[in-house]
Design a protein around this motif. Structure first.
Motif, short mmCIF file in Angstrom:
data_model
loop_
_atom_site.label_atom_id
_atom_site.label_comp_id
_atom_site.label_asym_id
_atom_site.label_seq_id
_atom_site.Cartn_x
_atom_site.Cartn_y
_atom_site.Cartn_z
N MET A 126 0.86 -1.18 0.00
CA MET A 126 0.00 0.00 0.00
C MET A 126 0.90 1.23 0.00
O MET A 126 1.84 1.33 0.77
N LYS A 127 0.57 2.15 -0.86
CA LYS A 127 1.35 3.37 -1.04
C LYS A 127 0.66 4.52 -0.31
O LYS A 127 -0.57 4.60 -0.28
N THR A 128 1.45 5.41 0.30
CA THR A 128 0.90 6.57 1.00
C THR A 128 1.52 7.83 0.40
O THR A 128 2.74 7.92 0.26
N VAL A 129 0.65 8.79 0.05
CA VAL A 129 1.12 10.07 -0.51
C VAL A 129 0.35 11.20 0.15
O VAL A 129 -0.76 11.02 0.64
N SER A 130 0.96 12.39 0.11
CA SER A 130 0.27 13.56 0.65
C SER A 130 -0.74 14.06 -0.37
O SER A 130 -0.71 13.69 -1.55
N HIS A 150 -12.05 0.70 -9.15
CA HIS A 150 -13.51 0.85 -9.26
C HIS A 150 -14.20 -0.49 -9.02
O HIS A 150 -13.66 -1.54 -9.35
N ALA A 151 -15.39 -0.46 -8.44
CA ALA A 151 -16.12 -1.68 -8.09
C ALA A 151 -16.36 -2.56 -9.31
O ALA A 151 -16.31 -3.78 -9.22
N ALA A 152 -16.62 -1.97 -10.47
CA ALA A 152 -16.86 -2.76 -11.67
C ALA A 152 -15.60 -3.55 -12.03
O ALA A 152 -15.69 -4.68 -12.50
N THR A 153 -14.44 -2.99 -11.79
CA THR A 153 -13.19 -3.69 -12.06
C THR A 153 -13.04 -4.87 -11.12
O THR A 153 -12.63 -5.95 -11.53
N VAL A 154 -13.37 -4.67 -9.86
CA VAL A 154 -13.26 -5.73 -8.86
C VAL A 154 -14.23 -6.85 -9.21
O VAL A 154 -13.88 -8.03 -9.14
N VAL A 214 -3.36 2.39 -9.31
CA VAL A 214 -4.62 1.86 -8.81
C VAL A 214 -5.22 0.89 -9.82
O VAL A 214 -5.77 -0.15 -9.45
N GLU A 215 -5.09 1.19 -11.10
CA GLU A 215 -5.59 0.28 -12.14
C GLU A 215 -4.89 -1.08 -12.08
O GLU A 215 -5.46 -2.10 -12.45
N GLN A 216 -3.67 -1.10 -11.60
CA GLN A 216 -2.91 -2.34 -11.46
C GLN A 216 -3.25 -3.08 -10.17
O GLN A 216 -2.67 -4.12 -9.87
N GLY A 217 -4.19 -2.53 -9.37
CA GLY A 217 -4.63 -3.19 -8.15
C GLY A 217 -4.05 -2.64 -6.87
O GLY A 217 -4.36 -3.11 -5.78
N GLU A 218 -3.20 -1.64 -6.96
CA GLU A 218 -2.59 -1.07 -5.75
C GLU A 218 -3.57 -0.12 -5.07
O GLU A 218 -4.34 0.57 -5.72
N VAL A 219 -3.55 -0.09 -3.75
CA VAL A 219 -4.35 0.85 -2.97
C VAL A 219 -3.45 1.99 -2.53
O VAL A 219 -2.36 1.77 -2.02
N VAL A 220 -3.89 3.22 -2.77
CA VAL A 220 -3.11 4.40 -2.43
C VAL A 220 -3.86 5.18 -1.36
O VAL A 220 -5.01 5.54 -1.54
N THR A 221 -3.18 5.46 -0.24
CA THR A 221 -3.76 6.26 0.83
C THR A 221 -3.27 7.69 0.70
O THR A 221 -2.07 7.94 0.60
N VAL A 222 -4.21 8.63 0.69
CA VAL A 222 -3.88 10.05 0.58
C VAL A 222 -4.02 10.67 1.96
O VAL A 222 -5.01 10.47 2.65
N THR A 223 -2.98 11.43 2.36
CA THR A 223 -2.97 12.03 3.70
C THR A 223 -2.97 13.54 3.64
O THR A 223 -2.55 14.14 2.64
#
Length: 95
Positions: free
Chosen positions: A1-5, A41-45, A20-29
């Motif tokens: 999981m990646k974290t960015v400001s 997106h849910a349709a992708t999942v 994110v398209e490759q499946g990674e979750v990014v947390t924005v702070t």
């Protein structure tokens, strides 16, 4: 999981979208505290057919009971099942 400001997310949104398209979750702070997550997106999942998490599969339970010859779970429920109890029963001391 990646974290960015938040500022990095605004600047690099296109790059983050590809991640994110490759499946990674990014947390924005903001100020070091998580504000939001960028997720696929849910349709992708749904397209990937991931298994459901938790919960009961009632349809599967009913199918199982039918396969065992059980048509009704509850045999008999009295008409007065949910009527209030008589007062003399409620006042009787416990054994």
């Amino acid at each position: 999981m990646k974290t960015v400001s938040l500022q990095e997310a605004i600047r690099d949104l296109d790059t983050l979208a590809h991640a994110v398209e490759q499946g990674e979750v990014v947390t924005v702070t903001r100020d070091g505290k998580p504000v939001l997550d960028l997720v696929p997106h849910a349709a992708t999942v749904e397209a990937e057919e991931k298994p459901k998490k938790g919960g009961l599969d009632l349809a599967a339970g009913e199918a199982y009971l039918r396969s065992k010859g059980i048509s009704r779970v509850f045999g008999y429920v009295a008409e007065d099942f949910d009527d209030p109890l008589p007062e003399d029963f409620l006042l009787r001391p416990l054994p």
